[in-house]
Design an enzyme around this catalytic site. Sequence first.
Site, PDB file in Angstrom:
ATOM      1  N   LYS A 117    -125.931 -28.985  64.682  1.00  0.00           N
ATOM      2  CA  LYS A 117    -125.542 -29.924  63.611  1.00  0.00           C
ATOM      3  C   LYS A 117    -124.912 -31.175  64.194  1.00  0.00           C
ATOM      4  O   LYS A 117    -124.461 -31.211  65.349  1.00  0.00           O
ATOM      5  CB  LYS A 117    -124.588 -29.267  62.616  1.00  0.00           C
ATOM      6  CG  LYS A 117    -123.301 -28.685  63.222  1.00  0.00           C
ATOM      7  CD  LYS A 117    -122.143 -29.640  63.270  1.00  0.00           C
ATOM      8  CE  LYS A 117    -120.976 -29.081  64.060  1.00  0.00           C
ATOM      9  NZ  LYS A 117    -120.003 -29.987  64.550  1.00  0.00           N
ATOM     10  N   ASP A 168    -117.451 -23.582  61.331  1.00  0.00           N
ATOM     11  CA  ASP A 168    -118.786 -24.179  61.203  1.00  0.00           C
ATOM     12  C   ASP A 168    -119.860 -23.163  60.842  1.00  0.00           C
ATOM     13  O   ASP A 168    -121.020 -23.544  60.623  1.00  0.00           O
ATOM     14  CB  ASP A 168    -119.200 -24.839  62.531  1.00  0.00           C
ATOM     15  CG  ASP A 168    -118.383 -26.094  62.827  1.00  0.00           C
ATOM     16  OD1 ASP A 168    -117.881 -26.711  61.876  1.00  0.00           O
ATOM     17  OD2 ASP A 168    -118.268 -26.445  64.014  1.00  0.00           O
ATOM     18  N   ALA A 196    -120.813 -25.629  74.368  1.00  0.00           N
ATOM     19  CA  ALA A 196    -119.520 -26.332  74.419  1.00  0.00           C
ATOM     20  C   ALA A 196    -119.682 -27.835  74.255  1.00  0.00           C
ATOM     21  O   ALA A 196    -118.995 -28.618  74.906  1.00  0.00           O
ATOM     22  CB  ALA A 196    -118.797 -26.014  75.736  1.00  0.00           C
ATOM     23  N   ALA A 210    -124.097 -21.550  64.973  1.00  0.00           N
ATOM     24  CA  ALA A 210    -125.456 -21.383  64.453  1.00  0.00           C
ATOM     25  C   ALA A 210    -126.009 -20.012  64.846  1.00  0.00           C
ATOM     26  O   ALA A 210    -126.648 -19.320  64.037  1.00  0.00           O
ATOM     27  CB  ALA A 210    -126.362 -22.487  64.986  1.00  0.00           C
TER      28      ALA A 210
END
Length: 383
Positions: free
Chosen positions: A26, A214, A134, A142
């Site tokens: 993303k 996330d 990282a 994800a």
Amino acid sequence: MSTLGIDAEAAGEAGETRFTAQAFGKVNPYLGAGPARADGFHELATIFQSVSLHDTVEAIAGSAEPGESAGDPRNPNVELEVRGLDAESVPTDRSNLVVRAVEAVARAYERACPGAYRSFPRLRLQLTKGIPTAGGMAGGSADAAAALRIAEQALRPGAQEPTRSAQQTGLPQEPPVAEGLPGRAELGPECGDPGRPGLTERELLGLAADLGSDVPFALFGGTALGRGRGERLERLSAAGTFHWVFAVAHEGLATPAVFRELDRLRAAGELPEATDPAGGASAISEALAQGNPRLLARALHNDLEPAAFSLRPELARLKAKGQEFGGLGAVLSGSGPTMAFLCADAGAADAVVRRLDAEPAVRLALSATAPAGGAGVVKHTGC
Ligand code: C5P
């Protein structure tokens, strides 16, 4: 928008089922961070858009070997192998969110349906990395979202019963709103019934939020506004395709360190005090809705950028370089240290990649389009 999803098909050996899920990275064209909350997290307003760079999570669900435990709600029978980009830096034990995602689903099924663990299959997982690790592109998140989707199917009580039917499940149409998360799986009373549903989307969102801020977005992909820690999501409309270039720096930056530096700079008066984190979000959502890269480039904003630049001054120089090379605009990707450059089209993105790749401060430069998908179930065939 590209196809999202898990594609599960017969693995070839009787009693085994193969699941494949793409896990998209993303970009955050907007990230506003409020002050630190009592729980240590910062109140965010961030716009996410999934990008075409992706990892792949595959799982083969089969019976346990003789002498092995068939499954355990706290310690399901899971093996993880990692290959592809930066594979050497990715753990294969339970510090990997993929393994923790499977455990979270196992616990949810066991809570809703005591004894379910006795039928958990052995899961052999293979993660193929395509998203730099990282780098602030949420690759690990994800992967966790893809693993949640896979485990939701593979560990579903009753799923191990032999079936030859193919099941096609579309993506959830409702917006990914994660408010009022339920505490238990909505499994219904008949735990062994292969026809009854597994975990609901809300239940999966709850597990995702526990795994990381996330992860909920990665379940859905597309374009969304995230509030709270980033886990309270609201779908946004977006038109067209945006072309991004990601320049990954040599060493990772720890997310907590970047948030701490933001707090320090604000407390020292070197940055203005935190205001409403959603302040600049509307200009971005307007540009996304119009599919206008020039408008979007002008509005890109990330409150974490000055903190990351303070920790890594070379990132500020990189930001200027990428724009000299043809990027329309640039923004720190998540908490960094990757810089994201928005380009006018695919040709411009290729040119920016070539120039950035030659920069000593850049470990890796990659192009990607947005929006992409999330981790949704496409097909499930048992054998
Ligand atoms: O949720 P996630 O694992 O991504 O968060 C990692 C760390 O980043 C948190 O422990 C916290 O220090 C910081 N963070 C934060 N505010 C957020 C998200 C993350 O302070 N909204």
